[in-house]
Design a protein around this motif. Structure first.
Motif, PDB file in Angstrom:
ATOM      1  N   PHE A 164       0.843  -1.187   0.000  1.00 49.11           N
ATOM      2  CA  PHE A 164       0.000   0.000   0.000  1.00 49.11           C
ATOM      3  C   PHE A 164       0.884   1.246   0.000  1.00 49.11           C
ATOM      4  O   PHE A 164       1.950   1.258   0.623  1.00 49.11           O
ATOM      5  CB  PHE A 164      -0.924   0.030   1.224  1.00 49.11           C
ATOM      6  CG  PHE A 164      -1.780  -1.190   1.368  1.00 49.11           C
ATOM      7  CD1 PHE A 164      -2.963  -1.313   0.670  1.00 49.11           C
ATOM      8  CD2 PHE A 164      -1.391  -2.223   2.206  1.00 49.11           C
ATOM      9  CE1 PHE A 164      -3.755  -2.445   0.803  1.00 49.11           C
ATOM     10  CE2 PHE A 164      -2.168  -3.357   2.341  1.00 49.11           C
ATOM     11  CZ  PHE A 164      -3.357  -3.465   1.642  1.00 49.11           C
ATOM     12  N   ILE A 165       0.414   2.288  -0.683  1.00 45.30           N
ATOM     13  CA  ILE A 165       1.078   3.594  -0.676  1.00 45.30           C
ATOM     14  C   ILE A 165       0.260   4.515   0.221  1.00 45.30           C
ATOM     15  O   ILE A 165      -0.905   4.812  -0.069  1.00 45.30           O
ATOM     16  CB  ILE A 165       1.208   4.167  -2.095  1.00 45.30           C
ATOM     17  CG1 ILE A 165       2.019   3.204  -2.970  1.00 45.30           C
ATOM     18  CG2 ILE A 165       1.864   5.540  -2.066  1.00 45.30           C
ATOM     19  CD1 ILE A 165       2.159   3.658  -4.404  1.00 45.30           C
ATOM     20  N   LEU A 166       0.851   4.967   1.316  1.00 41.47           N
ATOM     21  CA  LEU A 166       0.100   5.712   2.323  1.00 41.47           C
ATOM     22  C   LEU A 166      -0.408   7.048   1.805  1.00 41.47           C
ATOM     23  O   LEU A 166      -1.527   7.464   2.144  1.00 41.47           O
ATOM     24  CB  LEU A 166       0.972   5.932   3.561  1.00 41.47           C
ATOM     25  CG  LEU A 166       1.008   4.810   4.602  1.00 41.47           C
ATOM     26  CD1 LEU A 166       1.633   3.545   4.042  1.00 41.47           C
ATOM     27  CD2 LEU A 166       1.786   5.262   5.837  1.00 41.47           C
ATOM     28  N   GLU A 167       0.370   7.761   0.996  1.00 43.40           N
ATOM     29  CA  GLU A 167      -0.026   9.088   0.527  1.00 43.40           C
ATOM     30  C   GLU A 167      -0.851   9.050  -0.749  1.00 43.40           C
ATOM     31  O   GLU A 167      -1.124  10.097  -1.344  1.00 43.40           O
ATOM     32  CB  GLU A 167       1.225   9.948   0.268  1.00 43.40           C
ATOM     33  CG  GLU A 167       2.040  10.238   1.510  1.00 43.40           C
ATOM     34  CD  GLU A 167       3.030   9.125   1.830  1.00 43.40           C
ATOM     35  OE1 GLU A 167       3.745   9.228   2.836  1.00 43.40           O
ATOM     36  OE2 GLU A 167       3.081   8.144   1.046  1.00 43.40           O
ATOM     37  N   ARG A 168      -1.261   7.871  -1.156  1.00 40.26           N
ATOM     38  CA  ARG A 168      -1.974   7.740  -2.431  1.00 40.26           C
ATOM     39  C   ARG A 168      -3.373   8.332  -2.345  1.00 40.26           C
ATOM     40  O   ARG A 168      -4.126   8.072  -1.414  1.00 40.26           O
ATOM     41  CB  ARG A 168      -2.044   6.261  -2.825  1.00 40.26           C
ATOM     42  CG  ARG A 168      -2.859   5.987  -4.075  1.00 40.26           C
ATOM     43  CD  ARG A 168      -2.742   4.531  -4.478  1.00 40.26           C
ATOM     44  NE  ARG A 168      -3.585   4.224  -5.631  1.00 40.26           N
ATOM     45  CZ  ARG A 168      -3.577   3.058  -6.266  1.00 40.26           C
ATOM     46  NH1 ARG A 168      -2.782   2.089  -5.859  1.00 40.26           N
ATOM     47  NH2 ARG A 168      -4.364   2.849  -7.301  1.00 40.26           N
ATOM     48  N   GLY A 180      -5.329   6.585  -8.586  1.00 38.75           N
ATOM     49  CA  GLY A 180      -4.399   6.064  -9.578  1.00 38.75           C
ATOM     50  C   GLY A 180      -4.821   4.687 -10.036  1.00 38.75           C
ATOM     51  O   GLY A 180      -5.879   4.173  -9.663  1.00 38.75           O
ATOM     52  N   HIS A 181      -3.975   4.083 -10.854  1.00 40.73           N
ATOM     53  CA  HIS A 181      -4.270   2.754 -11.361  1.00 40.73           C
ATOM     54  C   HIS A 181      -2.961   2.018 -11.593  1.00 40.73           C
ATOM     55  O   HIS A 181      -1.888   2.614 -11.685  1.00 40.73           O
ATOM     56  CB  HIS A 181      -5.083   2.832 -12.662  1.00 40.73           C
ATOM     57  CG  HIS A 181      -4.338   3.491 -13.787  1.00 40.73           C
ATOM     58  ND1 HIS A 181      -4.339   4.862 -13.971  1.00 40.73           N
ATOM     59  CD2 HIS A 181      -3.567   2.974 -14.785  1.00 40.73           C
ATOM     60  CE1 HIS A 181      -3.612   5.159 -15.022  1.00 40.73           C
ATOM     61  NE2 HIS A 181      -3.130   4.037 -15.537  1.00 40.73           N
ATOM     62  N   THR A 182      -3.062   0.701 -11.682  1.00 41.85           N
ATOM     63  CA  THR A 182      -1.903  -0.151 -11.918  1.00 41.85           C
ATOM     64  C   THR A 182      -1.949  -0.682 -13.347  1.00 41.85           C
ATOM     65  O   THR A 182      -2.960  -0.604 -14.040  1.00 41.85           O
ATOM     66  CB  THR A 182      -1.877  -1.323 -10.933  1.00 41.85           C
ATOM     67  OG1 THR A 182      -3.074  -2.099 -11.113  1.00 41.85           O
ATOM     68  CG2 THR A 182      -1.821  -0.821  -9.505  1.00 41.85           C
ATOM     69  N   VAL A 231       0.153   6.983  -9.908  1.00 42.59           N
ATOM     70  CA  VAL A 231      -0.675   7.425  -8.796  1.00 42.59           C
ATOM     71  C   VAL A 231      -0.520   8.929  -8.589  1.00 42.59           C
ATOM     72  O   VAL A 231       0.448   9.550  -9.030  1.00 42.59           O
ATOM     73  CB  VAL A 231      -0.295   6.684  -7.490  1.00 42.59           C
ATOM     74  CG1 VAL A 231      -0.547   5.199  -7.620  1.00 42.59           C
ATOM     75  CG2 VAL A 231       1.147   6.959  -7.119  1.00 42.59           C
ATOM     76  N   THR A 232      -1.507   9.487  -7.905  1.00 43.26           N
ATOM     77  CA  THR A 232      -1.469  10.867  -7.441  1.00 43.26           C
ATOM     78  C   THR A 232      -1.313  10.855  -5.926  1.00 43.26           C
ATOM     79  O   THR A 232      -2.077  10.195  -5.219  1.00 43.26           O
ATOM     80  CB  THR A 232      -2.758  11.617  -7.830  1.00 43.26           C
ATOM     81  OG1 THR A 232      -2.908  11.583  -9.248  1.00 43.26           O
ATOM     82  CG2 THR A 232      -2.710  13.062  -7.357  1.00 43.26           C
ATOM     83  N   LEU A 233      -0.306  11.580  -5.421  1.00 40.16           N
ATOM     84  CA  LEU A 233       0.015  11.567  -4.001  1.00 40.16           C
ATOM     85  C   LEU A 233      -0.274  12.929  -3.380  1.00 40.16           C
ATOM     86  O   LEU A 233      -0.258  13.955  -4.052  1.00 40.16           O
ATOM     87  CB  LEU A 233       1.492  11.222  -3.783  1.00 40.16           C
ATOM     88  CG  LEU A 233       2.019   9.946  -4.437  1.00 40.16           C
ATOM     89  CD1 LEU A 233       3.501   9.801  -4.173  1.00 40.16           C
ATOM     90  CD2 LEU A 233       1.268   8.736  -3.938  1.00 40.16           C
ATOM     91  N   THR A 234      -0.554  12.916  -2.083  1.00 37.39           N
ATOM     92  CA  THR A 234      -0.684  14.151  -1.327  1.00 37.39           C
ATOM     93  C   THR A 234       0.688  14.604  -0.861  1.00 37.39           C
ATOM     94  O   THR A 234       1.537  13.795  -0.487  1.00 37.39           O
ATOM     95  CB  THR A 234      -1.598  13.952  -0.112  1.00 37.39           C
ATOM     96  OG1 THR A 234      -1.037  12.929   0.730  1.00 37.39           O
ATOM     97  CG2 THR A 234      -2.991  13.539  -0.543  1.00 37.39           C
TER      98      THR A 234
END
Length: 220
Positions: free
Chosen positions: A34-38, A41-43, A65-68
């Protein structure tokens, strides 16, 4: 991702010297990541893993992905931002799953420069990796955080914003202390005010808003 499964080994001499096979992801267990700041997005559709005869599994997944990221734009457009990308698996505690990085930050930095082919507004300046344990519900989980530092290229803002603003201020001073008549000064001052208002509108459109402290250029 790379891990080992001691129950998935074989002798290549017994199977026509086949030392590796490619299997779908659902054939064997794979660590959920898992990406915490996600935010979203898509794989990719590449959902296969490579299994070696010694029990080594290799899985490559591509994420878009788009992150914060919390921005500090006080020095805009001469600012440097640091954003985190944290990867963890909160289904298995550290007693079951420990995450480690295979490459050094210098190697990751070289890869980032090779992948980042566009000459855009940002450029990579530094990349550091932190491995730590996150405590959640009286359990500890392994987490890896990539700290990515990016520097903004200010050339476009200097040419289109700062230089015109400075030119207007210099023109304002020249008109104020010049030998022109009162009517000419008033008309020039009105033109300067209109130009400053247009620059203020442009500045309001291009300034980032996700920061607690407004940029110095916006307050002056």
């Amino acid at each position: 991702q790379e891990w080992k499964n001691t129950f998935a080994t074989w002798d290549p001499r017994d199977f026509c010297n086949v030392s590796k096979v490619v299997l779908p992801m659902d054939s064997y267990w794979s660590p959920p990541i898992f990406i915490l700041e996600r935010v979203n997005g898509h794989t990719s559709n590449l959902e296969n893993m490579v299994v070696m005869h010694n029990g080594s599994f290799n899985l490559t997944q591509t994420f878009q992905v788009t992150l914060t990221c919390s921005l500090m734009i006080l020095k805009f457009p001469f600012d440097t931002q640091t954003c985190n990308l944290s990867i963890g698996s909160f289904l298995y505690p550290v007693t079951d799953l420990i995450m480690k990085t295979r490459r050094t930050p210098a190697e990751m930095m070289n890869d980032s420069h090779s992948y980042f082919l566009t000459d855009g507004e940002w450029k990579f300046t530094n990349l550091s990796i932190i491995e730590y344990l996150e405590e959640l519900n009286d359990e500890k989980f392994s987490v890896i955080t990539y700290m990515i530092s990016m520097e903004r290229r200010p050339t476009l803002y200097v040419l289109n914003l700062i230089l015109p603003t400075c030119s207007l201020y210099l023109l304002d001073m020249a008109v104020l202390f010049g030998p022109s008549s009162l009517e000419e000064k008033v008309s020039l001052q009105i033109a300067i005010i209109l130009g400053s208002s247009m620059l203020a509108v442009i500045l309001n459109d291009i300034l980032p808003t996700s920061s607690n402290k407004p940029p110095i250029i916006g307050t002056h």
